[in-house]
Write a protein that holds these residues in place. Structure first.
Motif, mmCIF file in Angstrom:
data_model
loop_
_atom_site.group_PDB
_atom_site.id
_atom_site.type_symbol
_atom_site.label_atom_id
_atom_site.label_comp_id
_atom_site.label_asym_id
_atom_site.label_seq_id
_atom_site.Cartn_x
_atom_site.Cartn_y
_atom_site.Cartn_z
ATOM 1 N N VAL A 45 30.006 65.632 59.696
ATOM 2 C CA VAL A 45 29.602 65.238 58.339
ATOM 3 C C VAL A 45 28.307 64.414 58.407
ATOM 4 N N GLY A 46 28.234 63.540 59.420
ATOM 5 C CA GLY A 46 27.034 62.716 59.597
ATOM 6 C C GLY A 46 25.767 63.540 59.798
ATOM 7 N N VAL A 47 25.794 64.504 60.713
ATOM 8 C CA VAL A 47 24.572 65.289 60.966
ATOM 9 C C VAL A 47 24.257 66.224 59.801
ATOM 10 N N LEU A 48 25.317 66.639 59.068
ATOM 11 C CA LEU A 48 25.084 67.450 57.868
ATOM 12 C C LEU A 48 24.305 66.618 56.840
ATOM 13 N N LEU A 49 24.703 65.350 56.671
ATOM 14 C CA LEU A 49 23.984 64.463 55.739
ATOM 15 C C LEU A 49 22.564 64.183 56.254
ATOM 16 N N TRP A 50 22.406 64.051 57.585
ATOM 17 C CA TRP A 50 21.062 63.889 58.143
ATOM 18 C C TRP A 50 20.198 65.111 57.825
ATOM 19 N N THR A 51 20.813 66.304 57.826
ATOM 20 C CA THR A 51 20.072 67.533 57.511
ATOM 21 C C THR A 51 19.612 67.497 56.051
ATOM 22 N N THR B 3 18.723 57.509 45.957
ATOM 23 C CA THR B 3 19.866 58.312 46.404
ATOM 24 C C THR B 3 19.689 58.746 47.847
ATOM 25 N N ILE B 4 18.457 59.169 48.192
ATOM 26 C CA ILE B 4 18.245 59.723 49.532
ATOM 27 C C ILE B 4 18.382 58.647 50.611
ATOM 28 N N LEU B 5 18.030 57.404 50.260
ATOM 29 C CA LEU B 5 18.209 56.312 51.221
ATOM 30 C C LEU B 5 19.693 56.072 51.474
ATOM 31 N N ILE B 6 20.477 56.165 50.385
ATOM 32 C CA ILE B 6 21.929 55.992 50.516
ATOM 33 C C ILE B 6 22.494 57.097 51.415
ATOM 34 N N VAL B 7 22.010 58.352 51.186
ATOM 35 C CA VAL B 7 22.447 59.479 52.034
ATOM 36 C C VAL B 7 22.118 59.181 53.499
ATOM 37 N N GLY B 12 23.787 57.746 58.942
ATOM 38 C CA GLY B 12 23.664 56.893 60.128
ATOM 39 C C GLY B 12 24.961 56.176 60.458
ATOM 40 N N THR B 13 25.652 55.725 59.406
ATOM 41 C CA THR B 13 26.928 55.037 59.627
ATOM 42 C C THR B 13 27.949 55.992 60.235
ATOM 43 N N LEU B 14 28.007 57.232 59.690
ATOM 44 C CA LEU B 14 28.995 58.201 60.187
ATOM 45 C C LEU B 14 28.732 58.592 61.638
ATOM 46 N N THR B 15 27.463 58.909 61.980
ATOM 47 C CA THR B 15 27.193 59.341 63.357
ATOM 48 C C THR B 15 27.381 58.174 64.330
ATOM 49 N N THR B 16 27.249 56.932 63.827
ATOM 50 C CA THR B 16 27.464 55.774 64.704
ATOM 51 C C THR B 16 28.952 55.500 64.916
ATOM 52 N N ILE B 17 29.704 55.404 63.792
ATOM 53 C CA ILE B 17 31.127 55.044 63.928
ATOM 54 C C ILE B 17 31.962 56.184 64.498
ATOM 55 N N SER B 59 12.267 49.355 62.352
ATOM 56 C CA SER B 59 13.307 49.838 61.443
ATOM 57 C C SER B 59 14.663 49.292 61.887
ATOM 58 N N LEU B 60 15.141 48.280 61.138
ATOM 59 C CA LEU B 60 16.412 47.650 61.507
ATOM 60 C C LEU B 60 17.582 48.642 61.510
ATOM 61 N N PRO B 61 17.689 49.545 60.503
ATOM 62 C CA PRO B 61 18.816 50.498 60.533
ATOM 63 C C PRO B 61 18.804 51.373 61.790
ATOM 64 N N VAL B 62 17.606 51.826 62.201
ATOM 65 C CA VAL B 62 17.512 52.677 63.399
ATOM 66 C C VAL B 62 17.912 51.873 64.641
ATOM 67 N N ILE B 63 17.425 50.620 64.724
ATOM 68 C CA ILE B 63 17.765 49.758 65.865
ATOM 69 C C ILE B 63 19.275 49.515 65.915
#
Lengths: 84, 84
Positions: A45-51, B3-7, B12-17, B59-63
């Protein structure tokens, strides 16, 4: 090209291709028990949202890296259900 | 917020957790055989380079996302060698 862009491209390439040996291992060993289903679903789901994000900001590297990763995760999910 | 920032933040949260349930599973089951070592190493180097990239572009979110992911992958590598 800027050094930092090259770092970004190498980083994206590594995190994308890293799933190739994982797919190869699951395929060859016919074993996916130690792979967490929750990890695969959240990551998919994460990479889909990244796409989606990549399309929105018109970033081809973001789109390409995440679409490829998404396809590899889909294969892992398929193998997870096949060899559970 | 856009909206796109929220996406992007959700992505990022999903691929991290996503690696948290994987660490939990490996820890609990004491089994990491089906995890590809090549995947873990490539992914670790990849997110480390993403962290460098994040510092470079401030970029704090990326870090944050990539440092957390890197630590989780380090734990998986440790468990991979402990329970191989």
């Amino acid at each position: 090209m800027d050094t930092i862009l090259i770092v970004g491209y190498i980083a994206g390439t590594l995190t994308t291709i890293s799933f190739i040996p994982q797919v190869a291992r699951a395929w060859k060993m016919k074993e996916t028990r130690d792979l967490s289903l929750a990890m695969l679903v959240l990551f998919a789901v994460g990479v889909l949202l990244w796409t989606v994000y990549g399309f929105w900001v018109s970033s081809l590297p973001v789109i390409a890296a995440n679409m490829i990763t998404f396809l590899l995760i889909l294969v892992l999910l398929f193998l997870k259900f096949r060899y559970k």
